[in-house]
Design a protein around this motif. Structure first.
Motif: not given
Length: 377
Positions: A194-218
């Motif tokens: 996982v190259a990068h993670v960014c939290a949404k700021g609401d305590g629940l959401g976050l997104i990440s960039n992976g070397k599997d060439q995917c951006l995921k929402q969590w």
């Protein structure tokens, strides 16, 4: 990155230069240039000090640099993570290079750092002391850290072990070497680092960039708890390749993690050569609807989190776009590329338009116009 009030923009380069700009509406004007000290290879991270006109930078070394951002400020010092360490045993800092950092929200003194030795720590820049260290927080480099909300209670860490871990600082302990510290949750789904993670700021959401060439929402509520380190160490379908100089050997998202707990997955950009970053669009102007990332292909890529659609990419740069920054209030973002150029982009509601901020175009002259990036609406 932009300062919290949007009045300052700061960027850095491999040439050891940190440039500070004044922000006037959608216009950036140079304020100051800072030459980094004790730099190793490149400046990897910047963070502004909340409530202070200071910037902290890291450069793949055990040093952190602290510099004033005001034009008339001569503040510039470096601190060594291992020196004056309050942790009873500082073995987790041996050979440490700082790969990621983030200030504790509302605290201008303490920041969370992730290292190449798989450690996670809390460092106090005022006392110049490492107050807490979790050795073996991950199984590989800790590439990114991000606090989940303004309370500073929970921090997300992302690593080359393909995991995102959530840590409750209140449960980790009050200080020292925390060998037995456990995350409160683990997010499984990426099949490469996982190259990068960014939290949404609401305590629940976050997104990440992976070397599997995917951006995921969590959604943090879907995190897995209670898994053993051995279970987590197994990443199905992981490939033997090096993203720094090789192409990804599979089609993006072709390998599905059997325990994927992400909310959604986006593909269309590329995470190669460096740790390409991703962010939510601003709450004030967009309601955080759009997910934005750089790309090794040289474009700024955006996804609509509601429809799942990929928007037309912003194309101008001739090299990899590693980082972007949204202005917190204005409909503007800035992209930084390996082509050495910094471009500011503005949206009037339908079409992106912009101007190159650095370096000035070769044919620019007093009274002339700056180069205009070619945009797609």
């Amino acid at each position: 990155l932009f300062s919290g009030d949007g009045g300052t923009f700061i960027t850095a380069s491999q040439a050891a230069n940190i440039r500070v700009y004044d922000v006037h509406g959608a216009t950036l004007s140079p304020r100051k240039a800072i030459e980094a000290k004790f730099m190793s290879w490149t400046i990897t991270n910047l963070a502004t000090v909340p409530g202070h006109e200071l910037v902290v930078y890291a450069s793949m070394s055990p040093f952190l640099g602290i510099a004033g951002t005001r034009a008339d400020s001569d503040v510039h010092e470096t601190v060594h993570l291992k020196r004056n360490c309050t942790v009873k045993s500082n073995e987790c800092l041996n050979g440490t290079c700082v790969l990621s950092l983030a200030f504790v929200p509302g605290d201008g003194n303490r920041l969370c750092v992730g290292t190449n030795t798989a450690a996670l720590g809390l460092y106090n820049i005022e006392r110049k002391q490492m107050e807490l260290c979790i050795p073996g927080a991950h199984g590989a480099d800790v590439n990114s850290v991000s606090f989940m909300d303004g309370s500073g209670s929970v921090v997300a860490s992302a690593s080359d072990d393909a995991l995102i871990k959530l840590w409750d600082v209140r449960l980790v302990g009050s200080g020292g070497l925390m060998r037995e510290a456990r995350p409160v949750g683990v997010l499984l789904g990426h099949t490469e680092g996982v190259a990068h993670v960014c939290a949404k700021g609401d305590g629940l959401g976050l997104i990440s960039n992976g070397k599997d060439q995917c951006l995921k929402q969590w959604d943090a509520r879907r995190a897995i708890s209670g898994a053993t380190d051995r279970e987590l160490a197994h990443v199905p379908g992981r490939q033997d390749w090096d993203y720094r100089w090789m192409q990804y050997p599979r089609a993006p998202a072709s390998m599905h993690h059997p325990r994927d707990c992400s909310v959604s997955t986006f593909t269309g950009h590329s995470v190669l050569q460096t740790l390409v970053r991703c962010y939510y669009s601003p709450l004030f102007t967009t309601g955080q609807r759009f997910l934005c990332t750089g790309s090794a292909g040289g474009s700024v890529t955006m996804y609509d989190s509601l429809t799942g659609e990929m928007l037309p990419p912003l194309q101008f740069h001739d090299g990899l776009v590693r980082d972007i920054a949204w202005h917190p209030w204005e409909p503007m973002l800035v992209s930084c590329s390996w082509d050495g150029r910094v471009a500011a982009w503005r949206n009037d509601g339908s079409v992106w338009d912009g101007v190159v901020m650095h370096p000035p175009p070769p044919d620019e002259h007093p009274g002339g116009e700056a180069e205009q990036p070619a945009m797609q609406s």
